[in-house]
Design an enzyme around this catalytic site. Sequence first.
Site, PDB file in Angstrom:
ATOM      1  N   THR A  82       0.870  -1.186   0.000  1.00  0.00           N
ATOM      2  CA  THR A  82       0.000   0.000   0.000  1.00  0.00           C
ATOM      3  C   THR A  82       0.905   1.234   0.000  1.00  0.00           C
ATOM      4  O   THR A  82       1.334   1.673  -1.051  1.00  0.00           O
ATOM      5  CB  THR A  82      -0.960  -0.008   1.212  1.00  0.00           C
ATOM      6  OG1 THR A  82      -0.224  -0.292   2.404  1.00  0.00           O
ATOM      7  CG2 THR A  82      -2.050  -1.047   1.031  1.00  0.00           C
ATOM      8  N   LYS A 134       3.981  -6.773   4.145  1.00  0.00           N
ATOM      9  CA  LYS A 134       3.710  -5.401   3.753  1.00  0.00           C
ATOM     10  C   LYS A 134       3.314  -4.617   4.989  1.00  0.00           C
ATOM     11  O   LYS A 134       2.797  -5.165   5.966  1.00  0.00           O
ATOM     12  CB  LYS A 134       2.612  -5.311   2.687  1.00  0.00           C
ATOM     13  CG  LYS A 134       1.227  -5.795   3.071  1.00  0.00           C
ATOM     14  CD  LYS A 134       0.354  -4.839   3.875  1.00  0.00           C
ATOM     15  CE  LYS A 134       0.270  -3.469   3.260  1.00  0.00           C
ATOM     16  NZ  LYS A 134      -0.585  -2.588   4.170  1.00  0.00           N
ATOM     17  N   THR A 150      -1.547  -0.966   8.932  1.00  0.00           N
ATOM     18  CA  THR A 150      -2.098  -2.171   8.320  1.00  0.00           C
ATOM     19  C   THR A 150      -0.913  -2.881   7.728  1.00  0.00           C
ATOM     20  O   THR A 150      -0.274  -2.311   6.856  1.00  0.00           O
ATOM     21  CB  THR A 150      -3.098  -1.780   7.218  1.00  0.00           C
ATOM     22  OG1 THR A 150      -4.019  -0.887   7.705  1.00  0.00           O
ATOM     23  CG2 THR A 150      -3.700  -2.941   6.491  1.00  0.00           C
ATOM     24  N   GLU A 184       6.608   4.723   7.021  1.00  0.00           N
ATOM     25  CA  GLU A 184       6.251   5.957   6.332  1.00  0.00           C
ATOM     26  C   GLU A 184       7.137   7.118   6.790  1.00  0.00           C
ATOM     27  O   GLU A 184       7.099   7.541   7.951  1.00  0.00           O
ATOM     28  CB  GLU A 184       4.778   6.283   6.587  1.00  0.00           C
ATOM     29  CG  GLU A 184       3.849   5.282   5.910  1.00  0.00           C
ATOM     30  CD  GLU A 184       2.414   5.368   6.358  1.00  0.00           C
ATOM     31  OE1 GLU A 184       1.563   4.822   5.645  1.00  0.00           O
ATOM     32  OE2 GLU A 184       2.139   5.965   7.417  1.00  0.00           O
ATOM     33  N   ASN A 216       0.257  10.422   5.565  1.00  0.00           N
ATOM     34  CA  ASN A 216      -1.016  10.072   6.181  1.00  0.00           C
ATOM     35  C   ASN A 216      -2.079  11.128   5.969  1.00  0.00           C
ATOM     36  O   ASN A 216      -3.272  10.819   5.940  1.00  0.00           O
ATOM     37  CB  ASN A 216      -0.808   9.787   7.679  1.00  0.00           C
ATOM     38  CG  ASN A 216      -0.222   8.415   7.887  1.00  0.00           C
ATOM     39  OD1 ASN A 216      -0.909   7.407   7.792  1.00  0.00           O
ATOM     40  ND2 ASN A 216       1.089   8.350   8.142  1.00  0.00           N
ATOM     41  N   SER A 273      -6.198  10.597  -0.879  1.00  0.00           N
ATOM     42  CA  SER A 273      -6.269  11.448  -2.074  1.00  0.00           C
ATOM     43  C   SER A 273      -6.005  10.657  -3.344  1.00  0.00           C
ATOM     44  O   SER A 273      -5.272   9.697  -3.335  1.00  0.00           O
ATOM     45  CB  SER A 273      -5.251  12.585  -1.982  1.00  0.00           C
ATOM     46  OG  SER A 273      -5.457  13.338  -0.805  1.00  0.00           O
TER      47      SER A 273
END
Length: 408
Positions: A156, A182, A193, A279, A403, A408
Amino acid sequence: MAVNLQIPSESEIFPVAGVEIGVTEAGIRKAGRRDLTVFHLAEGSAVAGVFTRNRFRAAPVQVCETHLASGGAIRALVINTGNANAGTGADGLQRAKDTCAALSGLLGLPAEQILPFSTGVILEPLPMDRLKAGLPGAIAALSPDQWFNAAHGIMTTDTLPKIHSRRIQADGKTVTFTGISKGAGMIRPNMATMLSFLATDAAIAQPLLRKLAVRIADQSFNRITVDGDTSTNDSFILIATGKSGVTVSSESDPAYAAVVGALTEAAADLAQKIVRDAEGATKFMTIRVEEAGSTEEALKVAYSVAHSPLVKTAFFASDPNLGRILAAVGYAGIDDLDVSGVRLWLGDVLVAVDGGRNPSYQEVDGQRVMKEAEILVRIALGRGKVSDTVYTCDFSHDYVSINADYRS
């Protein structure tokens, strides 16, 4: 940018006999990307899973738990990205069941022998028309050598695929271990997640495999955190096809130590790769707590430090504002902690002793360590002999941007 994340070349990724994988583009959320993956498992394979403890468990998690609890064989997995099918109520549960039914018709298997997985945006309905339309393409692509594509297909917000593969010798035979994972945000797998699928061609008895899945998760995916958020979809699946001819049915079997050791090493590597690709991460941090009175104490302190936004932002800035670490130790929940017995190291630098700053500590030494990409934080509590470790990362500007823009 991922922190020292090593991706094996395709020649270093070994197929697992008894596992075929197909990956395709179904357009579940975005066009032009692989987002639907099917695993087809040989008859006789054993499968076990560990799942999120989030009370808002996603619909596919609920279906997986039901199918595994039935005690029947598991012959296929289906994984979609772009939509988590979580927070979707009875309708989402039906869509997860319909996913199994659709694949069962194409593979000629009972729906109860299929496990569904979803990852992506929460609170939106799973687009069944696109998912069902993509299944024939995934099945047509089934092949033993698709692990690399599957690692891409389950991503993702990950920037890189996460793969582990190795072979060992046990009982005079070659045993293969290959897995993918992942995850980059919403990571504190409070499992039992992120998603991870790890397979071996050793034969492991189903009751033992269930115990190993929990034990291995506790030593790997339950020792990482990015932001302290436990996903609705966390799943760790362990597959043993039995095609190597090496059998492990109890702890007394000659191959037990080697096989379990390789599985644990693989899961730990896959878990740490998630943190390395977190991230916006620029630092990979190992938080080791020593001299605790219990594992619970050690983990309380380790997670308190690992979850502190003030600690994580200081590491991003390479700012040795290390009092933030002591503060996190102090509010970790050990009510009778004697702070005069606590010691703190940053890498090889002793920062704090006797409840305060080490008299010989120089900030230039702390800053030297904090500029490194991989940093060890050691905390000795002076309460016992128990140690434990948690892996985490810093918080950067990019974490907020990723985040904020995710939908978007």
